[in-house]
Design a protein around this motif. Structure first.
Motif, mmCIF file in Angstrom:
data_model
loop_
_atom_site.group_PDB
_atom_site.id
_atom_site.type_symbol
_atom_site.label_atom_id
_atom_site.label_comp_id
_atom_site.label_asym_id
_atom_site.label_seq_id
_atom_site.Cartn_x
_atom_site.Cartn_y
_atom_site.Cartn_z
ATOM 1 N N THR A 80 0.840 -1.209 0.000
ATOM 2 C CA THR A 80 0.000 0.000 0.000
ATOM 3 C C THR A 80 0.875 1.259 0.000
ATOM 4 O O THR A 80 0.502 2.278 -0.587
ATOM 5 C CB THR A 80 -0.960 0.033 1.205
ATOM 6 O OG1 THR A 80 -0.245 -0.312 2.370
ATOM 7 C CG2 THR A 80 -2.125 -0.903 1.028
ATOM 8 N N GLN A 81 2.016 1.177 0.653
ATOM 9 C CA GLN A 81 2.931 2.335 0.603
ATOM 10 C C GLN A 81 3.353 2.591 -0.840
ATOM 11 O O GLN A 81 3.411 3.728 -1.300
ATOM 12 C CB GLN A 81 4.163 2.075 1.480
ATOM 13 C CG GLN A 81 3.860 2.210 2.966
ATOM 14 C CD GLN A 81 5.044 1.801 3.831
ATOM 15 O OE1 GLN A 81 5.631 0.738 3.646
ATOM 16 N NE2 GLN A 81 5.393 2.635 4.794
ATOM 17 N N TYR A 82 3.609 1.508 -1.544
ATOM 18 C CA TYR A 82 3.979 1.641 -2.955
ATOM 19 C C TYR A 82 2.809 2.239 -3.747
ATOM 20 O O TYR A 82 3.011 3.112 -4.605
ATOM 21 C CB TYR A 82 4.388 0.277 -3.521
ATOM 22 C CG TYR A 82 4.579 0.297 -5.021
ATOM 23 C CD1 TYR A 82 5.759 0.770 -5.584
ATOM 24 C CD2 TYR A 82 3.560 -0.130 -5.875
ATOM 25 C CE1 TYR A 82 5.919 0.811 -6.968
ATOM 26 C CE2 TYR A 82 3.711 -0.088 -7.248
ATOM 27 C CZ TYR A 82 4.896 0.384 -7.794
ATOM 28 O OH TYR A 82 5.047 0.429 -9.158
ATOM 29 N N SER A 83 1.563 1.753 -3.454
ATOM 30 C CA SER A 83 0.379 2.294 -4.160
ATOM 31 C C SER A 83 0.338 3.807 -4.005
ATOM 32 O O SER A 83 0.141 4.547 -4.979
ATOM 33 C CB SER A 83 -0.919 1.728 -3.586
ATOM 34 O OG SER A 83 -1.019 0.354 -3.794
ATOM 35 N N ALA A 84 0.512 4.278 -2.765
ATOM 36 C CA ALA A 84 0.420 5.715 -2.500
ATOM 37 C C ALA A 84 1.467 6.470 -3.329
ATOM 38 O O ALA A 84 1.165 7.489 -3.957
ATOM 39 C CB ALA A 84 0.597 5.991 -1.010
ATOM 40 N N LYS A 85 2.669 5.938 -3.335
ATOM 41 C CA LYS A 85 3.744 6.608 -4.103
ATOM 42 C C LYS A 85 3.422 6.595 -5.590
ATOM 43 O O LYS A 85 3.611 7.585 -6.300
ATOM 44 C CB LYS A 85 5.078 5.889 -3.868
ATOM 45 C CG LYS A 85 5.724 6.256 -2.562
ATOM 46 C CD LYS A 85 7.233 5.947 -2.602
ATOM 47 C CE LYS A 85 7.829 6.122 -1.222
ATOM 48 N NZ LYS A 85 7.783 4.893 -0.418
ATOM 49 N N LEU A 86 2.942 5.464 -6.054
ATOM 50 C CA LEU A 86 2.625 5.330 -7.486
ATOM 51 C C LEU A 86 1.535 6.320 -7.884
ATOM 52 O O LEU A 86 1.658 7.031 -8.892
ATOM 53 C CB LEU A 86 2.166 3.894 -7.774
ATOM 54 C CG LEU A 86 1.724 3.594 -9.201
ATOM 55 C CD1 LEU A 86 2.944 3.566 -10.137
ATOM 56 C CD2 LEU A 86 1.004 2.239 -9.296
ATOM 57 N N TYR A 87 0.469 6.375 -7.090
ATOM 58 C CA TYR A 87 -0.651 7.249 -7.435
ATOM 59 C C TYR A 87 -0.219 8.724 -7.400
ATOM 60 O O TYR A 87 -0.751 9.551 -8.142
ATOM 61 C CB TYR A 87 -1.840 7.022 -6.503
ATOM 62 C CG TYR A 87 -2.375 5.590 -6.491
ATOM 63 C CD1 TYR A 87 -2.106 4.704 -7.532
ATOM 64 C CD2 TYR A 87 -3.151 5.112 -5.431
ATOM 65 C CE1 TYR A 87 -2.579 3.397 -7.522
ATOM 66 C CE2 TYR A 87 -3.638 3.809 -5.420
ATOM 67 C CZ TYR A 87 -3.343 2.952 -6.463
ATOM 68 O OH TYR A 87 -3.812 1.664 -6.450
ATOM 69 N N ALA A 88 0.740 9.009 -6.513
ATOM 70 C CA ALA A 88 1.220 10.393 -6.436
ATOM 71 C C ALA A 88 2.108 10.743 -7.627
ATOM 72 O O ALA A 88 2.255 11.915 -7.981
ATOM 73 C CB ALA A 88 1.979 10.593 -5.128
ATOM 74 N N SER A 89 2.691 9.723 -8.259
ATOM 75 C CA SER A 89 3.677 10.032 -9.303
ATOM 76 C C SER A 89 3.206 9.716 -10.715
ATOM 77 O O SER A 89 3.848 10.108 -11.688
ATOM 78 C CB SER A 89 4.972 9.249 -9.030
ATOM 79 O OG SER A 89 4.692 7.866 -9.119
ATOM 80 N N LEU A 90 2.077 9.026 -10.848
ATOM 81 C CA LEU A 90 1.644 8.597 -12.185
ATOM 82 C C LEU A 90 1.360 9.761 -13.126
ATOM 83 O O LEU A 90 1.582 9.674 -14.330
ATOM 84 C CB LEU A 90 0.378 7.734 -12.068
ATOM 85 C CG LEU A 90 0.565 6.216 -12.038
ATOM 86 C CD1 LEU A 90 -0.789 5.532 -11.858
ATOM 87 C CD2 LEU A 90 1.246 5.698 -13.302
ATOM 88 N N ALA A 91 0.842 10.863 -12.550
ATOM 89 C CA ALA A 91 0.494 12.002 -13.402
ATOM 90 C C ALA A 91 1.728 12.511 -14.121
ATOM 91 O O ALA A 91 1.695 12.847 -15.308
ATOM 92 C CB ALA A 91 -0.144 13.106 -12.567
ATOM 93 N N GLN A 92 2.829 12.570 -13.380
ATOM 94 C CA GLN A 92 4.073 13.053 -13.980
ATOM 95 C C GLN A 92 4.527 12.112 -15.105
ATOM 96 O O GLN A 92 4.973 12.547 -16.154
ATOM 97 C CB GLN A 92 5.136 13.115 -12.893
ATOM 98 C CG GLN A 92 6.193 14.126 -13.205
ATOM 99 C CD GLN A 92 7.181 14.242 -12.057
ATOM 100 O OE1 GLN A 92 7.159 13.460 -11.104
ATOM 101 N NE2 GLN A 92 8.049 15.212 -12.140
ATOM 102 N N GLU A 93 4.355 10.827 -14.868
ATOM 103 C CA GLU A 93 4.828 9.849 -15.860
ATOM 104 C C GLU A 93 3.919 9.796 -17.088
ATOM 105 O O GLU A 93 4.399 9.654 -18.210
ATOM 106 C CB GLU A 93 4.867 8.463 -15.192
ATOM 107 C CG GLU A 93 5.314 7.368 -16.125
ATOM 108 C CD GLU A 93 5.157 5.973 -15.521
ATOM 109 O OE1 GLU A 93 5.302 5.833 -14.294
ATOM 110 O OE2 GLU A 93 4.869 5.039 -16.284
ATOM 111 N N THR A 94 2.602 9.912 -16.861
ATOM 112 C CA THR A 94 1.673 9.647 -17.969
ATOM 113 C C THR A 94 0.933 10.882 -18.476
ATOM 114 O O THR A 94 0.278 10.835 -19.502
ATOM 115 C CB THR A 94 0.606 8.629 -17.514
ATOM 116 O OG1 THR A 94 -0.167 9.224 -16.457
ATOM 117 C CG2 THR A 94 1.218 7.340 -17.010
ATOM 118 N N GLY A 95 0.969 11.954 -17.689
ATOM 119 C CA GLY A 95 0.206 13.137 -18.068
ATOM 120 C C GLY A 95 -1.250 13.051 -17.664
ATOM 121 O O GLY A 95 -2.035 13.968 -17.887
ATOM 122 N N GLN A 96 -1.652 11.957 -17.059
ATOM 123 C CA GLN A 96 -3.038 11.770 -16.618
ATOM 124 C C GLN A 96 -3.090 11.908 -15.093
ATOM 125 O O GLN A 96 -2.427 11.174 -14.360
ATOM 126 C CB GLN A 96 -3.520 10.378 -17.051
ATOM 127 C CG GLN A 96 -4.793 9.887 -16.367
ATOM 128 C CD GLN A 96 -6.043 10.670 -16.744
ATOM 129 O OE1 GLN A 96 -6.321 10.883 -17.925
ATOM 130 N NE2 GLN A 96 -6.784 11.136 -15.737
#
Ligand SMILES: Cc1cc2nc3c(=O)[nH]c(=O)nc-3n(C[C@H](O)[C@H](O)[C@H](O)COP(=O)(O)OP(=O)(O)OC[C@H]3O[C@@H](n4cnc5c(N)ncnc54)[C@H](O)[C@@H]3O)c2cc1C
Length: 830
Positions: A80-96
């Motif tokens: 879940t810690q990874y989920s939180a980090k991923l969700y916080a960073s996905l916008a930067q990676e994908t533009g979404q």
């Protein structure tokens, strides 16, 4: 959260399906999107995701989508810690954008037991590296101005938790997956599977057949049905899940932390300036798949105000402003729940290459990012890359998939989700699934049964109780004295333990020895009549299992493992059989009963009912043989999990009662007592014996566990995990298992407690039990010092020679218990 009936996959491709794929992911909810994203990102070429309707149209679109990070184990918390980090960073990676909002979370307590619980949770969170603070009611009011805090006696605040928009998260994952080459097919339903030689070979869909040898079923509450098309079990069941959503309320701010009022069975968070009040009501309701329309998509179940009424009352008490709030909707969405409240992950033991990622128990958004990564890694590596036992599909057997069993148990788990779990709590529904041949004999003696892997096994004997559960409470348990008597019988006289629930696997064939030499770290090239205590390791050198293997003759071995491990161990063995290797595996668990006779007078007792020679010379530790005993013929093995002189007697289930009665009659003269699993836990911990799944697991090596002696000292054969162990021997250890004694006898541990010295968290407890022999001075527990604090484990346990060092004593050695006490002091001083 609110229904928008918009699929984030509108731009996904609707071309015809490919003939083949490296992996096919079924289901376009959070689990499917995350798994496809990670497979593609980790380099899998030609990943295909199949969704029968539109992306997110199952449960995901209407999720409350809170991401609270603390989970029951360190691995699940890491996910879940990874989920939180991923969700916080996905916008930067994908533009979404994902709608990630780090608003934090709060848990409140309105009674002393709950306060203890949330403080324990806070300690655990700190041990797992999550920031938490205890806050007072004034601070609580600052963070939640509309809250009635009159009855609140404490609260903890975790600022790093947050929430997302689930559809946006999926859109970002899909964008990322497609950027790495994955293809998405909506409006395409999976209708069947093909397999060849025990492995999935193709997926049949409404759009055609795709050849593949790797499939991930992420079909949410439909997963049991979808997996069933391949003959695979996926024990989960849909239940109704409610959330009230209001129109704007004055004083509600978008950054207000998620609030957990578990005494009120509810959670709350801001929703478009109003409130969302979700619940885990104590009378949760399962819902049959047949009750849902076949084309259920972006759909909900009907509102039921009568059902929600008790929660509404509690919500009005907690937030009086709700009285005047306008209701937008009472959302009732189906979600899948499992028999033990944890999700289903990993390769199905029934079919190679067939993976599951489902049964998310209302934690799918929080867990999904990490769980999708873990599943993708598992699919690519062929084995899990971290300890995922808590969610591993192999913890369940086929019998768990029975529809009555999943329906009853899933609903019970949902009902108890927010209920305080007092030590000793046992599930109430679908009991008596697996009964030992001695069950009725033990019930007559007042056994209070607990359940493990479906087996009923005595926790403790409470004569005159009719087997009903004693009063459950925190602190010194009601069964303390009863366990003491069983414990003392095993240490000073003789005790009988029904161990029939042990998993028993028969491994036979002309290549059986070579096969086991490869799988086991211990040396299996022993003569018939010997038993070997051995780890089975993964490539990382971690414990896939810890077991005893008895050599029966040249070509036959019997592997004895924990009750919950039989499915897993069988699968591990089976999946490592090579082509041309002449070995057959048979699970013979149900065919053999096991009666453990343990204690210094066990030999005298056995001599009364058997003419066999039980002397040390004739019957040494770790030997076994067939003997006449009472009126039966049985295999006696000189093994003991309690660390005393003792024998485990293996015999056909149909003769177990006969032998039990004869032992019972002969035992009277020696002070024989029946013993339960609570006594067993204290006895083994006093001796420092490990329990797989608690004290050791896939992320722990024998060197770290101080069990270097179990690695075959003279073994020439290479075995799985050897290279990792050799590397670790050279590099040294970062953590070590130690035994800790709590000197305050009124410190009542439950497991998972952080161990603090000089203000620093050094590790956490794994198993805990009261040591009735150790002058009753405390609670023994096995603890892992934290990886990050090297203070107590800078030196490698092993010295230069392979595989020297550590303790060479076998599992049933009579190691002085006081030394264990000193070991604990050493750790604290470290
Ligand atoms: C009211 C409510 C509140 C919640 N709040 C939270 C929360 O705060 N935090 C949290 O973490 N979780 C929460 N959850 C739970 C979370 O929403 C779910 O765990 C998660 O969305 C499940 O995702 P999934 O991918 O497993 O399943 P789904 O989203 O259901 O996806 C499964 C997909 O598989 C597809 N499918 C089914 N059969 C087939 C087939 N034969 N072929 C092809 N495709 C198929 C379906 O159409 C569906 O799209 C909540 C749930 C509810 C109901």
């Amino acid at each position: 959260m609110l229904p928008t009936a918009q699929s984030p996959g509108e731009d996904s491709m609707a071309n015809s399906l490919p003939d083949s794929a490296a992996a096919v992911v079924i289901g376009g909810g959070i689990m499917g999107c995350s798994t496809a994203y990670h497979l593609a990102k980790l380099g899998a070429r030609n990943v295909v995701l199949i969704e029968r309707s539109k992306l997110t149209s199952g449960t995901t679109w209407h999720s409350a989508a809170q991401v609270r990070q603390l989970r029951s184990t360190i691995s699940l918390t890491q996910l879940t810690q990874y989920s939180a980090k991923l969700y916080a960073s996905l916008a930067q990676e994908t533009g979404q954008e994902t709608g990630w909002r780090q608003c934090g979370s709060i848990s409140i307590a309105t009674n002393p037991d709950r306060l203890v619980h949330i403080r324990r949770q806070a300690s655990l969170a700190r041990a797992f590296g999550i920031e938490v603070h205890e806050i007072d009611t004034a601070e609580l009011r600052d963070l939640w101005p509309v809250l009635n805090v009159d009855d609140v006696i404490g609260a903890v605040y975790s600022p790093s938790d947050g929430r997302v928009n689930p559809s946006d998260v999926c859109a970002a994952l899909i964008k990322g997956a497609r950027a790495h080459g994955a293809r998405i097919y909506e409006d395409t339903a999976v209708t069947g599977f093909q397999s060849m030689a025990g492995r999935v070979s193709a997926v049949q869909t409404t759009g055609g057949t795709i050849r593949t040898d790797r499939v991930a079923v992420c079909a949410g509450l439909w997963s049991r049905q979808v997996a069933g098309l391949a003959g695979v079990w996926a024990p989960l069941h849909a239940c109704e899940h409610f959330a009230l959503i209001t129109k704007p309320i004055a004083g509600i701010d978008r950054m207000m932390p998620i609030l957990g009022d578990h005494d009120g069975h509810m959670y709350m968070r801001e929703e478009s300036q109003g409130l969302l009040v979700g619940c885990f009501e104590p009378n949760a309701r399962p819902i049959a798949l047949e009750q849902l329309p076949a084309d259920f998509s972006f759909d909900l179940l009907s509102e039921d105000w009568q059902h929600f009424k008790p929660i509404m009352k509690l919500a009005l008490h907690r937030v009086p402003a709700l009285e005047d709030a306008e209701v937008r909707m009472l959302l009732n969405g189906p979600e899948s729940f499992t028999p033990d409240g944890a999700f289903l992950l990993g390769e199905a033991p029934a079919l190679g290459g067939f993976f599951l990622g489902c049964g998310m128990n209302s934690m799918g958004i929080a867990s999904g990012g990490g769980a999708g990564r873990a599943l993708a890694e598992w699919m690519l590596a062929g084995e899990p890359t971290m300890d995922l036992w808590a969610v591993d599909i192999r913890r369940f057997g086929r019998f768990h998939n029975n529809l009555n069993v999943v329906r009853e148990r899933a609903a019970e788990h949902l009902s108890r989700h927010y209920v305080l779990s007092t030590p000793g709590h046992e599930a109430a529904s679908v009991r008596d699934l697996r009964l030992s041949p001695l069950h009725h004999c033990l019930a007559e003696k007042g056994a209070w049964f607990g359940e493990r892997a479906g087996w009923e096994r005595p926790n403790v004997f409470l004569p005159g109780s009719n087997g009903s559960a004693p009063a459950l409470r925190f602190g010194r348990p009601a069964w303390h004295e009863a366990v003491a008597k069983e414990h003392q019988a095993a240490r000073q006289a003789v005790a009988l333990f029904d161990q029939s629930q042990f998993g028993k696997l028969l491994i036979q064939g002309r290549h059986a020895e070579a096969f086991l030499q490869r799988l086991c770290a211990g040396d299996m090239a022993v003569p018939p009549g010997r038993a070997v205590y051995t780890p089975m390791l993964n490539q990382r050198g971690g414990y896939e299992s810890e077991c005893v293997v008895m050599r029966l003759d040249e070509r036959r071995f019997m592997l004895i493992t924990g009750a919950a491990q039989a499915v897993r161990d069988y699968h591990w063995l089976e999946s490592h059989l090579s082509d041309g290797e002449f070995v057959t595996l048979t699970d013979i668990t149900a065919g053999l009963g096991v009666i453990g006779i343990m204690g210094p007078k066990s030999r005298d007792l056995l001599r009364c009912i058997s003419s066999a020679d039980f002397s040390n010379a004739a019957f040494p530790y770790f030997s076994h043989r067939e003997i006449d005993i009472g009126n039966t013929v049985a295999r006696a093995a000189r093994l003991s999990y309690v660390g005393e002189l003792g024998w485990e007697i293996y015999l056909p289930t149909d003769q177990a009662v006969t032998l039990y009665r004869q032992i019972e009659a002969a035992g009277e003269a020696f002070g024989l007592r029946d013993g339960g699993s609570f006594a067993m836990a204290g006895l083994r911990l006093e001796k420092g014996f490990c329990s797989w799944g608690h004290d050791i697991g896939p992320d722990d090596t024998p060197l770290e566990a101080g069990l270097g002696f179990s690695l075959g000292a003279t073994k020439e054969t290479d075995f799985i995990g050897r290279q990792a162990i050799l590397r670790q021997r050279d590099q040294g250890l970062e953590k070590r298992r130690v035994i800790v004694l709590a000197e305050d006898p009124e410190l009542h541990l439950m497991g998972g407690e952080p161990i603090v010295a000089d203000g620093k968290i050094l590790g956490r407890t794994t198993s805990v039990a009261y040591g009735h022999t150790i002058a009753r001075s405390g609670w023994g527990s096995s603890a892992w010092p934290d990886r990050r604090s090297r203070s107590c484990c800078q030196r490698p346990v092993l010295s230069s020679r392979w595989p020297a060092g550590g303790c060479r004593q076998p599992r049933n050695s009579r190691r002085p218990m006081t030394q264990r006490g000193r070991a604990c002091a050493l750790m604290a001083e470290g």
